[in-house]
Design an enzyme around this catalytic site. Structure first.
Site, PDB file in Angstrom:
ATOM      1  N   THR A  10      -2.420  -6.597  -8.682  1.00  0.00           N
ATOM      2  CA  THR A  10      -2.203  -7.142 -10.022  1.00  0.00           C
ATOM      3  C   THR A  10      -0.975  -8.029 -10.068  1.00  0.00           C
ATOM      4  OG1 THR A  10      -3.287  -5.261 -11.074  1.00  0.00           O
ATOM      5  CG2 THR A  10      -1.813  -6.554 -12.459  1.00  0.00           C
ATOM      6  N   ASP A  91       0.947  -0.123   0.612  1.00  0.00           N
ATOM      7  CA  ASP A  91       1.717   0.359  -0.544  1.00  0.00           C
ATOM      8  C   ASP A  91       1.790   1.890  -0.542  1.00  0.00           C
ATOM      9  OD1 ASP A  91      -1.026   0.451  -1.094  1.00  0.00           O
ATOM     10  OD2 ASP A  91      -0.811  -0.213  -3.182  1.00  0.00           O
ATOM     11  N   ARG A  92       0.722   2.531  -0.100  1.00  0.00           N
ATOM     12  CA  ARG A  92       0.729   3.998   0.010  1.00  0.00           C
ATOM     13  C   ARG A  92       1.711   4.447   1.092  1.00  0.00           C
ATOM     14  NH1 ARG A  92      -5.396   5.526   0.942  1.00  0.00           N
ATOM     15  NH2 ARG A  92      -4.544   7.632   0.714  1.00  0.00           N
ATOM     16  N   THR A 115      -3.086  -0.954  -9.895  1.00  0.00           N
ATOM     17  CA  THR A 115      -4.460  -1.418 -10.100  1.00  0.00           C
ATOM     18  C   THR A 115      -5.412  -0.272  -9.788  1.00  0.00           C
ATOM     19  OG1 THR A 115      -3.701  -3.533  -9.248  1.00  0.00           O
ATOM     20  CG2 THR A 115      -6.088  -3.247  -9.513  1.00  0.00           C
TER      21      THR A 115
END
Ligand SMILES: Nc1ncnc2c1ncn2[C@@H]1O[C@H](COP(=O)(O)OP(=O)(O)O)[C@@H](O)[C@H]1O
Ligand SMILES: CC(C)(COP(=O)(O)O)[C@@H](O)C(=O)NCCC(=O)O
Ligand SMILES: [K+]
Length: 231
Positions: A10, A91-92, A115
């Site tokens: 996003t 990102d995790r 998102t």
């Protein structure tokens, strides 16, 4: 100074960092960048390469190294549980590296409400024990609107954990309940010492998570990303 970029599906979030854990927020749309002061760029992207290329064009940082951070099998004591570690969303991975930096030797349920909502279990020994991916609050609402004839939404977001009494409140409250329900179910499956929450919807969710040992960490991914500075 280092420029750190978290290129999500996003939004792109950015920080200027002097060293690990110390950041100054940088708005990629509004702020002027003093290129000469930037030694290197560290970036992580779950979005497509087109977004990365556009950012490379936007900043006059052709001289500086751009170091892309990707998910790995092992880093800083954290062990990825995927058999193909690079397929875990970076990102995790960074959220777990950030949690481990902020809460060493502590088992954490790490939640990134972006998102997509991701929930990952990280043991005190640094072992990633697995996780979940589900559509985020906005994405859930959008998919119902897109795939039905008569469900519509409004620009105002007033989701509450209550029954809805019109289309918009039924949709928004239902999607909120779905995310909170997944978190509750996840916690029931495997509770841990801490619940660490980040992402664009963290502020909205946190009020409903008071029963948990919750810490909201808006800069969690940057805590992870900045660990790579000069490493
Ligand atoms: N200014 C904003 N722009 C877009 N989404 C926002 C904003 N503020 C909050 N959100 C919420 O944040 C979520 C996206 O989170 P974010 O962490 O930015 O995503 P990603 O990391 O996937 O880019 C959306 O579900 C949306 O409801
Ligand atoms: C699940 C995600 C889409 C979440 O991304 P985000 O919502 O933060 O933009 C991202 O972590 C991703 O693309 N993961 C790859 C698949 C995986 O983690 O297994
Ligand atoms: K996410």
């Amino acid at each position: 100074m280092y420029l750190l970029l978290d290129i999500g599906n996003t939004r792109t979030k950015a920080m200027l960092a002097a060293q690990a854990g110390q950041f100054i927020p940088f708005d990629v749309e509004k702020d002027e960048l003093d290129s000469a002061a930037v030694q290197a760029v560290y970036y992580a992207a779950v979005a497509g390469q087109d977004k990365v290329q556009a950012l490379k064009k936007q900043f006059t940082l052709a001289e500086q190294p751009w170091r892309q951070i990707e998910s790995e099998a092992y880093r800083f004591g954290i062990r990825n549980c995927y058999s193909q570690p690079h397929l875990l969303g970076v990102d995790r991975w960074l959220a777990m590296l950030g949690s481990n930096w902020l809460y060493p030797n502590t088992d954490c349920v790490v939640i990134d409400a972006g998102t997509a909502v991701t929930i990952d279990w990280l043991g005190a020994d640094g072992q990633h024990q697995g996780g979940w991916i589900l559509p985020g609050l906005k994405l859930q609402q959008q998919s119902v609107v897109q795939k039905t004839a008569k469900v519509f939404n409004a620009d105002t977001h007033q989701a509450r954990l209550a029954h809805g009494n019109d289309t918009v409140s039924c949709l928004q409250n239902g999607c909120l309940a779905s995310v909170l329900g997944a978190i509750a179910q996840g916690w029931q499956l495997k509770p841990m010492s801490k619940m660490v929450l980040t992402g664009g919807d963290a502020g909205l969710l946190q009020g409903y998570l008071k029963a948990y040992p919750l810490d909201v960490q808006p800069h969690l991914l940057f805590n992870g990303l900045s660990r790579f500075i000069e490493s």
